[in-house]
Design an enzyme around this catalytic site. Sequence first.
Site, mmCIF file in Angstrom:
data_model
loop_
_atom_site.group_PDB
_atom_site.id
_atom_site.type_symbol
_atom_site.label_atom_id
_atom_site.label_comp_id
_atom_site.label_asym_id
_atom_site.label_seq_id
_atom_site.Cartn_x
_atom_site.Cartn_y
_atom_site.Cartn_z
ATOM 1 N N GLY A 184 0.819 -1.196 0.000
ATOM 2 C CA GLY A 184 0.000 0.000 0.000
ATOM 3 C C GLY A 184 0.857 1.253 0.000
ATOM 4 N N CYS A 185 0.253 2.367 -0.345
ATOM 5 C CA CYS A 185 1.011 3.618 -0.470
ATOM 6 C C CYS A 185 1.483 4.121 0.900
ATOM 7 C CB CYS A 185 0.199 4.670 -1.206
ATOM 8 S SG CYS A 185 -1.469 4.932 -0.570
#
Lengths: 360, 360, 360, 360
Positions: free
Chosen positions: D143-144
């Site tokens: 995920g970012c």
Amino acid sequence: MTEVTIVGGSGYTGGELIRLLQKHPNVEIKNITSRQYDKTPVNKIHPHIQGSELVFKDINTDKIDSDIIFTATPHGASMNIVPELLETGGKVIDLSGDYRFRDISTYEKWYGIEHVSPMDAVYGLPEIYREEIKKADLVANPGCFPTGAILANLPLSQNNLVDNIIIDSKTGVSGGGVNTNQVFHYPNCADNVIAYKIISHRHGPEIQQELGEYSNVKVSFTPHLVPVIRGIFTTSHSFLNNLVDENIDYTKDIDATKNIDYSKNIDDAKNDIINLYKKQYKNEQFVKILDDGETPNLNSVRGSNFAHIGGFEIDENGRLVVISVIDNLVKGASGQAIQNMNIMCGFKEKTAIDSYGIRP
Amino acid sequence: MTEVTIVGGSGYTGGELIRLLQKHPNVEIKNITSRQYDKTPVNKIHPHIQGSELVFKDINTDKIDSDIIFTATPHGASMNIVPELLETGGKVIDLSGDYRFRDISTYEKWYGIEHVSPMDAVYGLPEIYREEIKKADLVANPGCFPTGAILANLPLSQNNLVDNIIIDSKTGVSGGGVNTNQVFHYPNCADNVIAYKIISHRHGPEIQQELGEYSNVKVSFTPHLVPVIRGIFTTSHSFLNNLVDENIDYTKDIDATKNIDYSKNIDDAKNDIINLYKKQYKNEQFVKILDDGETPNLNSVRGSNFAHIGGFEIDENGRLVVISVIDNLVKGASGQAIQNMNIMCGFKEKTAIDSYGIRP
Amino acid sequence: MTEVTIVGGSGYTGGELIRLLQKHPNVEIKNITSRQYDKTPVNKIHPHIQGSELVFKDINTDKIDSDIIFTATPHGASMNIVPELLETGGKVIDLSGDYRFRDISTYEKWYGIEHVSPMDAVYGLPEIYREEIKKADLVANPGCFPTGAILANLPLSQNNLVDNIIIDSKTGVSGGGVNTNQVFHYPNCADNVIAYKIISHRHGPEIQQELGEYSNVKVSFTPHLVPVIRGIFTTSHSFLNNLVDENIDYTKDIDATKNIDYSKNIDDAKNDIINLYKKQYKNEQFVKILDDGETPNLNSVRGSNFAHIGGFEIDENGRLVVISVIDNLVKGASGQAIQNMNIMCGFKEKTAIDSYGIRP
Amino acid sequence: MTEVTIVGGSGYTGGELIRLLQKHPNVEIKNITSRQYDKTPVNKIHPHIQGSELVFKDINTDKIDSDIIFTATPHGASMNIVPELLETGGKVIDLSGDYRFRDISTYEKWYGIEHVSPMDAVYGLPEIYREEIKKADLVANPGCFPTGAILANLPLSQNNLVDNIIIDSKTGVSGGGVNTNQVFHYPNCADNVIAYKIISHRHGPEIQQELGEYSNVKVSFTPHLVPVIRGIFTTSHSFLNNLVDENIDYTKDIDATKNIDYSKNIDDAKNDIINLYKKQYKNEQFVKILDDGETPNLNSVRGSNFAHIGGFEIDENGRLVVISVIDNLVKGASGQAIQNMNIMCGFKEKTAIDSYGIRP
């Protein structure tokens, strides 16, 4: 009519004082001083004040003859003129940092300059010092970050609920003032986030001074610049000393919680916290505690003197999050200065500063 | 107390009506209708209106019993309810496009729908139709682009100074309303400029209708979306029919200039133009003509009902540039609606709408 | 390896030259000069160039020994060093305005300074002067506004389709360079639109010079600052001399249209115009003509060397709208400079500058 | 040529994969799937990819015949197609959250859905799992927020320096994807700051999973939305377990510090921390540790695959601040996916993703 003078009226806080005071029914702006813009119409520098006849003047401090004098001057400059201004018989509301510290050595350490005229002043946060403000001749208007951070954490300190508070603030660029520099150059700060003075911002000790009055809480403060014109969004992280079980009522006997076992019931603790805040600020016109599940939006207070506080959540690690939003130029500066003036002069406290924010 | 109802209060123009009317001393908001948000407190949808007790209601049109009714409904919706609202005895100020066109076929062509209830309405631009507004039962509040464009060009058309006007407008995104779409998605319109409906925006014929009343001027209109929340910046380009020599006084006998030789003296023409505008708007509280050399800033009118007009320059090709700025949600919508209400009710025209813009 | 020197590498165009040249397989950056930052690592000033070993140097002009020299110096500064740089044997690509004008008096009038070293240079717009650039020792890299405006209007002038062009441009703030001033201060230009040098921007005569080569077209130019970091959005408004009837094929014999009756068939004219543009630029790698119905987005070319042209619409008044978008720092400055270098050195024209834009 | 397919190519991560892969010398894009945009040219949806011949296709999962398959599909969708995609013989890099959790019950708790096809995957953070990625058939792209947060705190956990970490992240709006909603509507999120999922964002447990591998550290995570298009700025606050006196070398024997007395020497500790980070990432091409005194700028990594880490400061309360910046769509999504592909295919790890950021 109460006569007021604005010393140093060409910056952003000066502009806000003018904008707001123009609608004040009990006040007349007698002078707006500016050395740089002497004899220049105010609307050449503040083009939104179009249609006004006001003109900047360069007048000597001792010639100022007003009931209320706002010093919208930089720190280091205020202390050179405030004593003389007080001698004119006017009451002074100083928007700089020069008179905010009760311990002069803290000021000198963090501001890096010698204080040439220390004197007693009332810290101008009405939500704490309203009674003192009523009688004050010199009010030190709080810093923008401290206003948001103190309001967001006052109940936690007063009730001894936490030992450490981490304050992660996000400020709009107008907080840096009207003077240009590389950081505030549009191509640099648009579409960007910048942390600055990560552990060394002088608003840190100011927050510490006020929150530390009631407990041994230690404040850690880091400000960030975000691409917003106005506003300070403050996220406070702290670990609750004790999470409360349902037999305890936070709103009643909160000091007693210090030695209670950690609770499983985070939801109850959350409700207690919300109720504690609602109780604390229930008579405050400018502090709004949001309902459970609501988080403050910075743009809800744009241009207004309101502070919204909300976002009360406690995670599995016992960390509590409290969020406050203010407009740094209004509740964080000029609006609060007028609120102080209203208190000092016996006007209705909300006069001229009760407009809602401009949203969107 | 004058009682008002806002029909369709959950959008941006509804929010602005509420924000501004809350400070109106002669008016009480009786109803704010919303089908979608029936029984929801207003501050859940407009979080800046914190502390108000207002609640949305879903009430039938014929149950509305108010002196003034603002219809902040989309075009196509207003025409379905306005006749019934007028039958209640209230006066209606419609913020949609449904009643702005004197020629119903123009409406139907540009809006692409059949008009089900055409009737006479006064075009609610006080700077032209103040006397008619005083007596009106139905006022069609002008579009946002037309407000800025008509004010910027009215003296040119009334004095027959130009044949064609190219209006290149730059609008903030709130003009598109509260409903989402791909164009208004932040990652799309931030740091971007977008032209849309390049020759087909329905505010074009609305501008043409008003400016075309006084001359054969032809209006060409192109709107652009810029990454701004509020405001319309209108750049008008037109070629002066005759550049005036110094023997002619534009401010006196302007129609006579039509057949005069082109002049060398652009500076004189510029001064004549500025004086013409100052004369035209000298009694208007909300229209400010800037001095020679000043250009309007969009952010000078943010949140306010003012229009600033300036930037008068004539280049070597005889092209005249005139620039106007307004806040699309205030002078371009809700503020102007309240201005119309004030005129209709005999209140001071500036009541509740004379705050200066929020700058920066 | 071709050795290059960047004179004046600390500004935005210098930064872009470094960013792009670092990926050029045939080029080595030998020097990046800066008086102010002598011996400072480049990544202290351009923090995105992290990991590079490049260091600014303050070296005398006559000591520069490179094949290609980019002068990213302000106008007025370039003319003092270009003659000496040429004497070193290197070829010079000058990014200032100093060598863009064929008529030296135009330069001196609009830049307000005397030219101390006029000499022949090739105007570095490859879409017009590719053959001349191949052989040039001194290329005057075009201005940012002119690049977008000339590309958008070249076919109109070359085919004598219009007499006047009104160019209403919207530029990002990086066009103003890295130095701060009040206009580019974030709180001033965020959420704002500003027109500046309404009839007096020196890119006006530069556009006039190039478009005026082919016809008597007169250019009227007004730039606006919008809250965008990079990019120039150019809206060109012009009245077609003759709207064409269906018997005429614009793409074949366009000069003949001059004396044809106005046509009813706007759609045909529009198609002819689009085809004319597609024909003009069909071999150009960096100019993309959009399909009918598409309008350029500024953010489609962010960080890239592409120009997109589109929005071809003709309204009922015969006004044609053509829109172009470029990144002012790439196709409008450093990218185009590298494109010129590639042509001068015989590299593939697209080397190091063919990345797509960063969107969103 | 390695053939790749992008499943779900119409969103932002799809667009970035296309933008970056178009410059990859070893790869050919064989398919870009989209049900919604079947047969639509890619440049109609991604207008910056102008000039490409790519067209969206709606093809069945089992018909995909590629060496590498990127699934740029929403969580919940990936798990329905990944097993079948693996059966085609291609290797899969999944950009959704579906395969990031080693404990399936954590996934199901935080994502609120049942996982229909759990299977082993390698967590695609090359800075931890490079060797495993080389051999993987299924890589779960991080995920970012976790990418930025894990990189910023990995050395602290691996060396057992802190017990709690408070991660206060500020993200650009593109992190929310291409689909519209009220929060991401420009007039709402411009000039605003919004905290969301204050204690309940599902990237929290993802960060906890990775940092919790090496110590008992507890992660508290709160994300904020700021008016930025791209980028995640992560501020990590943690209290050092022991501040080190000068006799201890943090970079050598850091585990031993656990029982050491608090030190007075904050500066030494700071230098030790910086050295620890430099050592940890010294062979990483995409992680840059800034020098003492430098803080990362979000705009230094715009459009690039780099992570910058810096801002190492320790305040008087023993709180350590570490800041990381990444572009959420590149290092936080598509760039990292290509980095993983390069590792899986034996290409140079930096191929096609080593461009510097676009600044300003």
